[in-house]
Scaffold this active site. Structure first.
Site, mmCIF file in Angstrom:
data_model
loop_
_atom_site.group_PDB
_atom_site.id
_atom_site.type_symbol
_atom_site.label_atom_id
_atom_site.label_comp_id
_atom_site.label_asym_id
_atom_site.label_seq_id
_atom_site.Cartn_x
_atom_site.Cartn_y
_atom_site.Cartn_z
ATOM 1 N N CYS A 268 -23.726 36.369 -16.381
ATOM 2 C CA CYS A 268 -23.876 37.616 -15.611
ATOM 3 C C CYS A 268 -22.661 38.536 -15.634
ATOM 4 O O CYS A 268 -22.770 39.670 -16.085
ATOM 5 C CB CYS A 268 -24.250 37.289 -14.169
ATOM 6 S SG CYS A 268 -25.717 36.286 -14.072
HETATM 7 C C1 UGA Z 1 -22.498 36.076 -10.473
HETATM 8 C C2 UGA Z 1 -22.374 36.688 -9.072
HETATM 9 O O1 UGA Z 1 -21.355 35.983 -8.349
HETATM 10 C C3 UGA Z 1 -23.700 36.610 -8.317
HETATM 11 O O2 UGA Z 1 -23.593 37.256 -7.054
HETATM 12 C C4 UGA Z 1 -24.770 37.313 -9.161
HETATM 13 O O3 UGA Z 1 -26.046 37.269 -8.534
HETATM 14 C C5 UGA Z 1 -24.854 36.633 -10.520
HETATM 15 O O4 UGA Z 1 -23.569 36.717 -11.162
HETATM 16 C C6 UGA Z 1 -25.900 37.375 -11.322
HETATM 17 O O5 UGA Z 1 -25.700 38.560 -11.575
HETATM 18 O O6 UGA Z 1 -26.953 36.789 -11.596
HETATM 19 P P1 UGA Z 1 -22.540 33.558 -11.386
HETATM 20 O O7 UGA Z 1 -22.692 34.127 -12.764
HETATM 21 O O8 UGA Z 1 -23.414 32.428 -10.983
HETATM 22 O O9 UGA Z 1 -22.775 34.691 -10.284
HETATM 23 O O10 UGA Z 1 -21.042 33.058 -11.274
HETATM 24 P P2 UGA Z 1 -19.764 33.372 -10.382
HETATM 25 O O11 UGA Z 1 -19.667 32.403 -9.293
HETATM 26 O O12 UGA Z 1 -19.711 34.803 -10.026
HETATM 27 O O13 UGA Z 1 -18.608 33.062 -11.444
HETATM 28 C C7 UGA Z 1 -18.502 33.808 -12.639
HETATM 29 C C8 UGA Z 1 -17.256 33.455 -13.385
HETATM 30 O O14 UGA Z 1 -16.093 33.897 -12.693
HETATM 31 C C9 UGA Z 1 -17.048 31.956 -13.620
HETATM 32 O O15 UGA Z 1 -16.601 31.760 -14.943
HETATM 33 C C10 UGA Z 1 -15.955 31.567 -12.646
HETATM 34 O O16 UGA Z 1 -15.162 30.497 -13.069
HETATM 35 C C11 UGA Z 1 -15.135 32.856 -12.611
HETATM 36 N N1 UGA Z 1 -14.362 33.012 -11.369
HETATM 37 C C12 UGA Z 1 -14.998 33.207 -10.199
HETATM 38 C C13 UGA Z 1 -12.961 32.987 -11.431
HETATM 39 O O17 UGA Z 1 -12.358 32.808 -12.507
HETATM 40 N N2 UGA Z 1 -12.260 33.154 -10.272
HETATM 41 C C14 UGA Z 1 -12.876 33.358 -9.070
HETATM 42 O O18 UGA Z 1 -12.156 33.518 -8.059
HETATM 43 C C15 UGA Z 1 -14.276 33.367 -9.031
#
Ligand code: UGA
Length: 435
Positions: A268
């Site tokens: 996403c």
């Molecule tokens: C993301 C959004 O958080 C959701 O709200 C949204 O609905 C979804 O995309 C979507 O559009 O369907 P998601 O892809 O499940 O959700 O994952 P995240 O939890 O957002 O993490 C994304 C990436 O960011 C991961 O690689 C994670 O490791 C990284 N991340 C996240 C960081 O490096 N640091 C952080 O503090 C948070």
């Protein structure tokens, strides 16, 4: 009231399962027949905590998978479209799946007395519902929106690994469309389902924009802290962890999404930032900030690789263990995972790669086949290794101790998530973001 869900991926299957388990009559359709069959038998096609349990409860109560889309169009008052909108080479999104679904629904609408609300949950750039989907439905059905059917944009905010919890308790419900009886019905449906969640009613363009603004802001927070992390890493003694924790206490900033790491991945954030950049350029607005967010994200991998090179002095021909290939913990999803990109780079440098992941080994095998070694236990994965690189914040990796490290040829750890920063390990330790 019957509810139809078209597209049984993360969003669709979570929604169908949660609604079904609550006793709603749900008809689910997916064009992939083998996936449909798995779901019908109570097996989730991917790993997601609580999903299978919720799915099985839904199948016992109100959820049925169906083979003909006509059953949904003829019988369901609400039709959720939850098909994918994958990324194209230029960063724009591919609308072919959602257009095909809208065309099929339009054709079926023509011959039914049902007056459904068609709810667009798929992520689409601003204007898509209004300029692409609505005209398609009108043309194919020969019917009038607002009278014979309605289209409402209803973006989804669930996170993978928390899909069921987020579907049960969303932080907000956004509804984009006209202010008519159909919208009132939709509002009532959601109010009954999530009495605590604020419901924002707006037009479809704004609803579509909210989704992209949300994900772009999350990506911006991550790239911001990653940039700070890189600066910290070059200042002896500076620690991004303390910086993030402290600035997160300022209520104007907030503590979440400030975990510095190897860059954001998944199906996403990378796709949505790219789509917003492409869309914005297309309408003549230079997205300077989002361009930087993306550049920083791509740069993280280079920084990680140079940290590995620095730690090992020479990587060619060495065995390196990658701990974690899923894009985040509690999922087996490796789509756009930074770890996969790192493995590709290491292979180009003729590194012998061993990987460990609690859930994503099978998916990783589909990409690398016999080019790398796959191991089920952390200790065995570290055997003969000259460097361990922690890529995913799986809980298991926080418990790594000297016994796990004992079979390593050289005890070197590069930790992109700082999981072991406080552990007393007999190893040379290179955390990202700590100078
Ligand atoms: C993301 C959004 O958080 C959701 O709200 C949204 O609905 C979804 O995309 C979507 O559009 O369907 P998601 O892809 O499940 O959700 O994952 P995240 O939890 O957002 O993490 C994304 C990436 O960011 C991961 O690689 C994670 O490791 C990284 N991340 C996240 C960081 O490096 N640091 C952080 O503090 C948070």
């Amino acid at each position: 009231m019957k509810v139809g869900v078209v597209g049984l991926g993360f969003v669709g299957l979570s929604l169908a399962s949660v609604l079904g388990a609550k006793g709603y009559k749900v008809l689910g359709f997916d064009s992939d027949k083998s996936k449909s069959r798995m779901i019908k038998n109570g097996t989730a096609p991917f790993y997601e905590p609580e999903l299978e349990y919720t799915l099985r409860s839904a199948l016992k109560k109100g959820f049925t998978t169906i083979e003909e889309l006509a059953d949904i169009v003829n019988d369901c008052k609400l039709i959720f479209i939850t098909v994918g909108t994958p990324q194209q080479r230029d960063g724009s999104i591919d609308l072919s799946l959602i257009k095909s679904v809208a065309s099929q629904i339009g054709d079926l609408l023509k011959n039914t007395i049902n007056k459904p609300i068609i709810i667009v949950k798929s992520t689409v750039v601003p204007g898509t519902t209004q300029n692409v989907l609505l005209p398609l439905l009108k043309k194919r059905s020969h019917k009038a929106p607002g009278r014979d059917f309605a289209v409402i944009t209803n973006p989804e905010f669930l996170r993978e690994s928390m899909a069921i919890e987020d579907t049960k308790k969303p932080h907000v419900v956004v509804l984009g469309g006209g202010s008519d009886g159909f919208m009132n019905m939709m509002k009532k449906f959601y109010h009954k389902l999530h009495s605590d969640a604020p419901i924002i009613i707006t037009n479809s363009q704004t609803a579509e924009m909210i989704k992209y603004a949300n994900n772009s802001f999350l990506a911006t927070k991550i790239s911001f802290i990653n940039q700070i992390s890189n600066i910290c890493q070059s200042v002896p003694g500076a620690n991004v962890e303390d910086v993030a924790r402290t600035i997160g206490l300022d209520p104007r900033i907030g503590p979440l999404f400030l975990n510095a790491g190897p860059g954001y991945g998944g199906s996403c954030l990378p796709k949505d930032v790219k789509a917003m950049i492409n869309f914005s350029n297309g309408i003549g607005i230079k997205p300077v900030l989002l361009d930087a967010v993306e550049t920083i994200n791509e740069h993280q991998l280079k920084i990680l690789l140079s940290t590995i090179k620095k730690a090992t002095s020479k990587i060619c021909g060495k065995r390196i263990t990658i701990l974690g290939t899923s894009f985040k913990p509690d999922t087996d999803d490796i789509r756009d995972s930074v770890s996969i990109k790192l493995i590709e780079l290491l292979l180009k440098h003729k590194v012998k790669v061993t990987i460990h992941d609690p859930k994503a080994i099978e998916n990783t095998k589909k990409i690398f086949g016999n080019k790398i070694r796959y191991v089920d236990s952390i200790k065995d994965a570290l055997k003969d290794s000259e460097c361990a690189v922690i890529m995913t914040s799986w809980k298991e990796y926080t418990k790594i101790n000297n016994d796990h490290l004992s079979p390593m040829r050289r005890k070197i750890i590069v930790d992109s998530r700082r999981l072991l920063a406080k552990s007393d390990l007999d190893a040379r330790y290179f955390p990202i973001g700590i100078g």
